[in-house]
Design a protein around this motif. Sequence first.
Motif, PDB file in Angstrom:
ATOM      1  N   LEU A 188       1.064  -1.214   0.150  1.00  6.42           N
ATOM      2  CA  LEU A 188       0.165  -0.470   0.098  1.00  6.42           C
ATOM      3  C   LEU A 188       0.994   1.251   0.182  1.00  6.42           C
ATOM      4  O   LEU A 188       2.054   1.334   0.797  1.00  6.42           O
ATOM      5  CB  LEU A 188      -0.506   0.086   0.888  1.00  6.42           C
ATOM      6  CG  LEU A 188      -2.225   1.551   1.506  1.00  6.42           C
ATOM      7  CD1 LEU A 188      -2.889   1.416   0.092  1.00  6.42           C
ATOM      8  CD2 LEU A 188      -2.209   1.584   3.135  1.00  6.42           C
ATOM      9  N   ASP A 189       0.765   1.519  -1.478  1.00  6.57           N
ATOM     10  CA  ASP A 189       1.367   3.040  -0.787  1.00  6.57           C
ATOM     11  C   ASP A 189       0.180   4.469  -0.543  1.00  6.57           C
ATOM     12  O   ASP A 189      -0.994   4.805  -1.971  1.00  6.57           O
ATOM     13  CB  ASP A 189       1.782   3.783  -1.989  1.00  6.57           C
ATOM     14  CG  ASP A 189       2.210   5.481  -2.344  1.00  6.57           C
ATOM     15  OD1 ASP A 189       2.094   5.898  -1.678  1.00  6.57           O
ATOM     16  OD2 ASP A 189       2.933   5.103  -3.467  1.00  6.57           O
ATOM     17  N   THR A 190      -0.045   5.052   0.104  1.00  3.81           N
ATOM     18  CA  THR A 190      -1.053   5.546   0.858  1.00  3.81           C
ATOM     19  C   THR A 190      -1.786   6.936  -0.207  1.00  3.81           C
ATOM     20  O   THR A 190      -1.925   8.312   0.641  1.00  3.81           O
ATOM     21  CB  THR A 190      -0.959   5.814   2.660  1.00  3.81           C
ATOM     22  OG1 THR A 190       0.174   6.908   2.941  1.00  3.81           O
ATOM     23  CG2 THR A 190      -0.718   4.574   3.632  1.00  3.81           C
ATOM     24  N   THR A 191      -0.560   7.421  -0.380  1.00  8.58           N
ATOM     25  CA  THR A 191      -0.426   8.690  -1.301  1.00  8.58           C
ATOM     26  C   THR A 191      -0.876   8.558  -2.557  1.00  8.58           C
ATOM     27  O   THR A 191      -1.051   9.232  -3.565  1.00  8.58           O
ATOM     28  CB  THR A 191       0.805   9.526  -1.359  1.00  8.58           C
ATOM     29  OG1 THR A 191       2.109   8.531  -2.071  1.00  8.58           O
ATOM     30  CG2 THR A 191       1.374   9.943  -0.214  1.00  8.58           C
ATOM     31  N   ASP A 192      -1.268   7.303  -3.152  1.00  8.23           N
ATOM     32  CA  ASP A 192      -1.333   6.667  -4.024  1.00  8.23           C
ATOM     33  C   ASP A 192      -2.782   6.576  -4.292  1.00  8.23           C
ATOM     34  O   ASP A 192      -3.191   5.326  -4.210  1.00  8.23           O
ATOM     35  CB  ASP A 192      -0.355   5.605  -5.182  1.00  8.23           C
ATOM     36  CG  ASP A 192      -0.811   5.129  -6.345  1.00  8.23           C
ATOM     37  OD1 ASP A 192      -1.847   5.670  -6.986  1.00  8.23           O
ATOM     38  OD2 ASP A 192      -0.287   4.057  -6.925  1.00  8.23           O
ATOM     39  N   PRO A 193      -4.050   7.413  -5.203  1.00  8.48           N
ATOM     40  CA  PRO A 193      -5.196   6.381  -4.969  1.00  8.48           C
ATOM     41  C   PRO A 193      -4.757   5.541  -5.480  1.00  8.48           C
ATOM     42  O   PRO A 193      -6.461   3.962  -5.616  1.00  8.48           O
ATOM     43  CB  PRO A 193      -5.856   7.445  -6.189  1.00  8.48           C
ATOM     44  CG  PRO A 193      -4.820   8.553  -5.783  1.00  8.48           C
ATOM     45  CD  PRO A 193      -3.478   8.488  -6.040  1.00  8.48           C
ATOM     46  N   ASN A 194      -4.377   5.159  -6.696  1.00 12.16           N
ATOM     47  CA  ASN A 194      -4.570   4.178  -7.734  1.00 12.16           C
ATOM     48  C   ASN A 194      -4.206   2.370  -6.557  1.00 12.16           C
ATOM     49  O   ASN A 194      -4.802   1.240  -6.895  1.00 12.16           O
ATOM     50  CB  ASN A 194      -3.786   3.139  -8.445  1.00 12.16           C
ATOM     51  CG  ASN A 194      -4.148   4.951  -9.849  1.00 12.16           C
ATOM     52  OD1 ASN A 194      -6.189   4.598  -9.705  1.00 12.16           O
ATOM     53  ND2 ASN A 194      -3.358   4.944 -10.967  1.00 12.16           N
ATOM     54  N   SER A 195      -2.865   2.775  -5.568  1.00 14.02           N
ATOM     55  CA  SER A 195      -2.844   1.690  -4.990  1.00 14.02           C
ATOM     56  C   SER A 195      -3.484   1.119  -3.628  1.00 14.02           C
ATOM     57  O   SER A 195      -4.331   0.409  -3.425  1.00 14.02           O
ATOM     58  CB  SER A 195      -1.936   2.005  -3.696  1.00 14.02           C
ATOM     59  OG  SER A 195      -1.003   1.234  -2.887  1.00 14.02           O
TER      60      SER A 195
ATOM     61  N   ALA B  56      -9.711  -3.614   8.393  1.00 14.59           N
ATOM     62  CA  ALA B  56      -8.757  -3.237   7.497  1.00 14.59           C
ATOM     63  C   ALA B  56      -9.189  -2.380   6.537  1.00 14.59           C
ATOM     64  O   ALA B  56      -8.425  -1.375   5.164  1.00 14.59           O
ATOM     65  CB  ALA B  56      -8.497  -4.168   6.712  1.00 14.59           C
ATOM     66  N   LEU B  57     -10.873  -2.883   5.364  1.00  9.49           N
ATOM     67  CA  LEU B  57     -10.978  -2.140   4.476  1.00  9.49           C
ATOM     68  C   LEU B  57     -11.499  -0.873   4.878  1.00  9.49           C
ATOM     69  O   LEU B  57     -10.935   0.294   4.079  1.00  9.49           O
ATOM     70  CB  LEU B  57     -12.362  -2.730   3.749  1.00  9.49           C
ATOM     71  CG  LEU B  57     -13.262  -2.275   2.661  1.00  9.49           C
ATOM     72  CD1 LEU B  57     -12.586  -2.337   0.964  1.00  9.49           C
ATOM     73  CD2 LEU B  57     -14.429  -3.412   2.643  1.00  9.49           C
ATOM     74  N   GLU B  58     -12.260  -0.210   5.849  1.00 11.23           N
ATOM     75  CA  GLU B  58     -12.374   1.212   6.219  1.00 11.23           C
ATOM     76  C   GLU B  58     -11.795   1.825   6.083  1.00 11.23           C
ATOM     77  O   GLU B  58     -11.901   3.095   5.785  1.00 11.23           O
ATOM     78  CB  GLU B  58     -13.401   0.820   7.148  1.00 11.23           C
ATOM     79  CG  GLU B  58     -15.254   0.196   7.108  1.00 11.23           C
ATOM     80  CD  GLU B  58     -15.770   1.240   6.610  1.00 11.23           C
ATOM     81  OE1 GLU B  58     -15.685   2.341   5.604  1.00 11.23           O
ATOM     82  OE2 GLU B  58     -17.035   0.578   6.286  1.00 11.23           O
ATOM     83  N   VAL B  59     -10.480   1.478   7.247  1.00 11.85           N
ATOM     84  CA  VAL B  59      -9.395   2.185   7.481  1.00 11.85           C
ATOM     85  C   VAL B  59      -8.451   2.642   6.172  1.00 11.85           C
ATOM     86  O   VAL B  59      -7.672   3.448   5.665  1.00 11.85           O
ATOM     87  CB  VAL B  59      -8.583   2.171   8.563  1.00 11.85           C
ATOM     88  CG1 VAL B  59      -7.240   0.699   7.901  1.00 11.85           C
ATOM     89  CG2 VAL B  59      -7.456   2.473   9.015  1.00 11.85           C
ATOM     90  N   ILE B  60      -8.481   2.069   5.486  1.00 10.97           N
ATOM     91  CA  ILE B  60      -7.213   2.072   4.190  1.00 10.97           C
ATOM     92  C   ILE B  60      -8.247   2.415   2.293  1.00 10.97           C
ATOM     93  O   ILE B  60      -7.908   3.526   2.277  1.00 10.97           O
ATOM     94  CB  ILE B  60      -6.755   0.425   3.340  1.00 10.97           C
ATOM     95  CG1 ILE B  60      -5.884  -0.324   3.969  1.00 10.97           C
ATOM     96  CG2 ILE B  60      -7.082   0.746   2.275  1.00 10.97           C
ATOM     97  CD1 ILE B  60      -5.391  -1.240   3.971  1.00 10.97           C
ATOM     98  N   GLN B  61      -9.968   1.979   2.218  1.00 10.03           N
ATOM     99  CA  GLN B  61     -10.319   2.538   1.525  1.00 10.03           C
ATOM    100  C   GLN B  61     -11.069   4.323   2.125  1.00 10.03           C
ATOM    101  O   GLN B  61     -11.119   5.297   1.474  1.00 10.03           O
ATOM    102  CB  GLN B  61     -11.719   2.343   1.550  1.00 10.03           C
ATOM    103  CG  GLN B  61     -12.850   2.316   2.257  1.00 10.03           C
ATOM    104  CD  GLN B  61     -13.931   0.668   1.662  1.00 10.03           C
ATOM    105  OE1 GLN B  61     -13.828   0.528   0.957  1.00 10.03           O
ATOM    106  NE2 GLN B  61     -14.757   1.536   2.288  1.00 10.03           N
ATOM    107  N   GLY B  62     -10.673   4.819   3.282  1.00  3.69           N
ATOM    108  CA  GLY B  62     -11.351   6.089   3.964  1.00  3.69           C
ATOM    109  C   GLY B  62      -9.468   6.831   3.270  1.00  3.69           C
ATOM    110  O   GLY B  62     -10.267   8.063   3.845  1.00  3.69           O
TER     111      GLY B  62
END
Length: 458
Positions: A26-33, A380-386
Motif C-alpha cells: 500500500l502506497d498511502t499517497t497513490d489512489p490506485n494503490s 482493514a477495508l474501512e481504514v484503507i479506503q478512507g
Amino acid sequence: MKGSRSTIPALAGALLAAQSAMGITLDTTDPNSIKTAASTIAHGMMSYYTGNLTGGTPGLLPGPYYWWESGAMFGSLIDYWYYTGDSTYNDVVSQALLFQTGPEDDFMPPNQTKSEGNDDQGFWGMAAMTAAEAKFPNPPPNQPQWLALAQAVFNSQAIRWDNTSCAGGLKWQIFTFNTGYNYKNSISNGCFFNLAARLGYYTKNQTYFDWAEREWEWVESVGLISPTYQVFDGTNDDLNCSQLNHLQWSYNAGVYLLGASVMWNQTTGATQSTWEARVRGLITATSVFFQNNIMYEVACEPSNNCDTDQLSFKAYLSRWMAASSKVAPFVADLVATQLQTSAKAAASSCSGGNDGVTCGTKWYHNGWDNTWGVGQQMNALEVIQGLLIDSVPGPVSNQTGGISVGNPAAGTGGDTSPGAPTGTISTGDRAGAGILTAGILVGLLGGACVCWDRGPED
C-alpha cells in the motif's frame, strides 16, 4: 476454518496472483494503490457471505456473525463504492438491505425481531443513511427508499425514548424479555444521535437537530460521555444510571464523533463553538485507541479476548473519523497521521491465509497474526479506503443534489413524524452522573472485564 471464496471480481482476480506471495502493498499517497488494496480486501470480506447463494438468506452472514454486523458490512460496501467507484457489489448490497427491511420497512425483520436491540437496528439504519448521502443507486420505485428507511429507524427509536428512569435515553434492548433491557448503552444512544444529526443535515428539518441536542445532553448528564470526552459503555437503569460500566470501545467514540461533526457543520456562532469543542475533545480522547499511531481495541486486543463483535469495532472508528473530516474540515489534520499510519499497518496485516492476503487483528503485529474473519477484513477495508476521502464529494442533502426519497412519517405507524423534544435536562436530572467518570478502567485491567452484558450480541 474459512469458507471457500466466491467468484473473484475482475480487479481483485488480477491482483491476487501477484500479491499472494507478499501480501498487500500500500502506497498511502497513490489512489490506485489504495483502490487496489481495497478491492482485494473487499473480496476477502465477501468470501464469508453466502446470503446471495442458492439456499441463503439475503443480508445474513453465517454464524458466528450476528445480524447487526451484516448491516455494518453492507455499510462498508456502500463506502467501498463511494470511495472507489467499483460497483461490483452494488446489486448484492441493495438486495441485502431491501430483504432485511421487514414488513414495516424499518429494519425490524421477523427473523431478527425477537432478539433485536436498538443498536442492531441502528447499524442497518446508518447503512441506509450512508446510501442516501452518497447517492448510492436508488431501489426500484416500488421498494422502500434509502432515506425513508433511515427515517423509519430514527422514528421507531424516538418513540422508544424512555423517561421512566435516568431522565431519558434509549435502552439497549427493545423488548422486555431480552437480557439487557435494563441497560442503557452508549452505542444504542450513539446510533440514534448519529442518525438524528445526519437526517437533520439531509432534510434540514429542525426536529432532527433538536433530538440530536437532546441525546447529547442526556449521555453527558448520566456520564456516558465524561467531562474529558471518554465514551463509556453503558449504565444500569435499575440503579437510575448512577453507576457506569467504564469500558471504552472504539466504535462508541466514532459514532458520536461523526454526529458531533455534522452538528458543527450545521450550526453557527456560540453553538458551533460548543460543537467544535466536543469534536476536538472526542478526538483527543480517542488516543486511548492508538499505540504509536496504530489503531487497536484497547479493551480486548492486548489480552486476546475480543469477541466476534469486538473484532470489527476498529472499522467504525476508521469510517467515522474519515467521514468527520469531510463535514468538519478541521478534523482532517487531527486524524490524518493516525489514519495513514493505521492504514499502512493494516495492509501489513493482510498477508496471511491460503491466499496470502487475508487480514489479521493486530495491526501493530508487523504482519499477519494468524487470525481472520469478517471483522478483520472490514477493519482493514474501512481504514484503507478512507484514505480517499479527499477525492470524493461530501454527503449530499435534499438541497445539494440528494436523490433519495424520504418519508417523515416512516416507522411511526401514523401520518406524522415524532414531535420535537420538549424541555431540557436540568441539573437535578444529572443523577449522580459525575461520581464514576474519572479514569480509564481498561487501562488498569488490561482486558475486557464486562460489568454487564454488552451488545450488540443477542
